[in-house]
Design an enzyme around this catalytic site. Structure first.
Site: not given
Length: 611
Positions: A142, A201, A203, A298, A454
């Protein structure tokens, strides 16, 4: 020379079957090969309409010192690089990035692939990791990428007789068109834009627009908004007010709240140590610290948990601290300018010949939906007893806030995520509830069919061609693709031609390397992009200094792990985390009399894949 040497070796022996040191340097050679061949720019030739570059002297103090809301001005010479609303790049040459059309788009039928090859009949757990690991990767994606969709422009998929889908045909909204294209792009395959910032960053917490950033800020001491220790509700969506809240569920709610608390704790420490800091400086510095801490967790914790191979553990830690390792780094700082010896943070930035963008292939390999189980088993932290068993429909979207703010104690939820296992990433393990999911806007989707569509729609190559373009040998037969004979026959019946196997299906059928939670095919993109997200970011390279982060901020990043962050805000979790080396591995099970380590900690190589 190293590349040619390992190219010859890998014809007969993949990197994970080599002795430790040979395997480690094989990974370095693979990364160099991918950097040279598989970073493909999709931006308009000639740079039409781009924001002019600036220097440190002309950028303005806010743009120079802190991350902007939309990711612009990370590279001062190219302010639009990595900005929200800019294009995804590719990891394959553009001639291999054209979308499927006509019969090719529908063959085989995505809904039938979903029902026949992907649907979970029996839950297969990944017993060497916990459910927190599944929530974490969605929390990170995300931050990294999001495609918009075109509600009025749909792809229609025929539904077979006997299918219980509510309408025929099934309708899937197309990916939002790229409105930045010009006549100069007419020879390029279709391109798509990232509505999030491409940079690492955070976000997902702070947002990718100035408007969203303003909404999540309290404007008091640099802190983010919390209400009674929880994220407030966004009146526009009915879910939590945070940077990015699509596909919201309890797992995301826990992590977003945790790192909002962490941001505020950093602000408190910065204000104490630097009383002259302005409110904007407190906020901007805390975002820098949180972003770097997430990247560190991570890199050196989540990835080694889900890819438990000895070479990978060293390689991922080397991304952060270098082969000189953490102890020497703490004692002496950087020993060398080399990222191999002293790690990427604090090294010189390098885009490796291509402007930094995340890629369509990167988004494709991070489709890890089988990680999610069918139910959340809520256990008491006090004695491990079962408190509640909730179907996932009860803890997602608009229901998540209710679960997080009433009933179960938050420490029980954290503990439950720590001891419950996610699903193995493999065929026949896609959650059934995700194959008929209704979003808050009323859109009803089969996410397994959507995943297949997709990739085809966005021009991501099918499995064998994907492997070729990433310097891997394609499967010549269905039996070579997977070591499961029953799956091989199912694949053959569905596809007929090995070249037609979809990327998602091939990756889920593929036999992964020992200790891997996903395929070696997906891992090739990780080798390339994991280091690229760090190496291209000036706030992790050239500007990873006390001037930007402060001494307090740099020490905060160095000293903290996922476990220490959890214990700072939820100290009640200490007994369940005692002796647990990685917070994404199963925690200690609490009982009325003692805590024990689950038997699931054993046999990692088979446990993580469910095979």
């Amino acid at each position: 020379m190293l590349r040619r040497f390992y190219a010859r070796i890998n014809r007969t022996r993949p990197w994970y079957r080599l002795p430790f040191l040979l395997g480690l340097f094989n990974l370095i050679a693979l990364r160099d090969e991918l950097r040279e061949d598989n970073l493909v720019d999709t931006r308009t030739p000639g740079g039409v309409g781009r924001t002019p570059g600036v220097t440190s002297a002309t950028a303005g103090e806010e743009r120079r010192r802190f991350r902007t809301a939309d990711g612009s001005y990370n590279d001062l010479s190219d302010p639009d690089m990595g900005r929200a609303g800019t294009r995804f790049a590719r990891n394959v040459p553009l001639e291999h990035a054209w979308p499927a059309e006509g019969d090719e788009l529908m063959t085989p039928n995505p809904r039938e692939v979903s029902r026949t090859l992907m649907r979970r009949e029996t839950f297969t757990p990944a017993t060497s990791i916990n459910l927190l690991a599944a929530a974490w990767i969605q929390f990170q994606t995300h931050d990294w990428f999001a495609h918009g969709r075109e509600p009025a422009d749909v792809i229609e998929i025929d539904v077979a007789e006997g299918d219980d889908w509510f309408e025929n045909p099934m309708r899937i909204p197309r990916t939002k068109v790229d409105d930045t294209r010009t006549d100069a792009d007419r020879d390029l395959p279709p391109t798509f834009v990232n509505s999030n910032s491409h940079w690492w960053d955070a976000s997902s917490i702070y947002g990718s627009t100035p408007e969203r950033r303003e909404q999540v800020r309290s404007h008091v001491d640099g802190k983010l908004v919390l209400k009674d220790g929880n994220l407030p509700l966004d009146p526009a969506t009915g879910v939590a007010l945070t940077g990015f809240s699509e596909n919201w569920w309890v797992g995301l709610g826990l992590l977003h709240t945790l790192f909002t608390l962490e941001h505020n704790a950093i602000c408190d420490q910065l204000k104490k140590d630097y009383p002259g800091m302005t409110e904007d400086e407190l906020f901007g510095t805390a975002q820098l610290v949180v972003s770097a801490l997430l990247a560190k967790i991570h890199t050196v914790e989540w990835t080694p948990a889900i890819i438990a191979h000895p070479v990978l553990k060293v390689a991922m830690r080397a991304n952060w601290w270098g082969l000189a390792e953490e102890k020497l780094h703490r004692m002496f700082g950087r020993l060398s300018k080399s990222e191999v010896i002293s790690g990427i943070p604090g090294s010189a930035f390098d885009h490796h010949g291509s402007p930094y963008q995340l890629t369509e292939e990167f988004a494709a390999v991070y489709r890890l939906h089988p990680l999610l189980p069918d139910t959340l088993e809520v256990h008491s932290l006090d004695d491990g007893t079962l408190v509640d068993s909730m179907e996932f429909q009860e803890i997602i979207l608009l229901n998540a806030h209710r679960v997080l703010t009433s009933g179960a104690r938050v420490q029980d939820l954290w503990y439950s995520f720590g001891v419950q296992h996610p699903g193995a990433v493999q065929l026949h393990n896609f959650p059934r509830w995700m194959q008929d999911l209704t979003l808050p806007d009323g859109l009803r989707l089969d996410l397994a069919a959507l995943d297949i569509m997709r990739d085809r729609e966005r021009g991501v190559p099918r499995y064998n061609e994907f492997r070729r373009q990433l310097h891997l040998k394609p499967a010549e037969t269905f039996d070579e693709l997977t070591d499961n004979p029953a799956w091989a026959r199912e694949l053959e019946a569905m596809y007929g031609d090995i070249e037609k196997v979809d990327l998602q299906v091939g990756m889920h059928a593929e036999t992964p390397p020992p200790g891997f939670g996903f395929s070696d095919t997906a891992f090739r993109v990780f080798i390339l992009m994991a280091s690229r997200r760090l190496k291209s970011d000036r706030f992790i390279t050239d500007c990873y200094t006390e001037e930007y982060y402060t001494k307090t901020g740099m020490q905060w990043i160095a000293d903290n792990t996922m476990t220490s962050v959890l214990l700072r805000h939820y100290p009640q979790l200490a007994p369940s985390l005692e002796g647990v080396k990685n917070a994404f591995a199963p925690w200690k099970v609490q009982t009325a009399t003692h805590a024990t380590t689950p038997a699931a900690d054993t046999a990692h190589a088979t446990a993580v894949t469910g095979k």
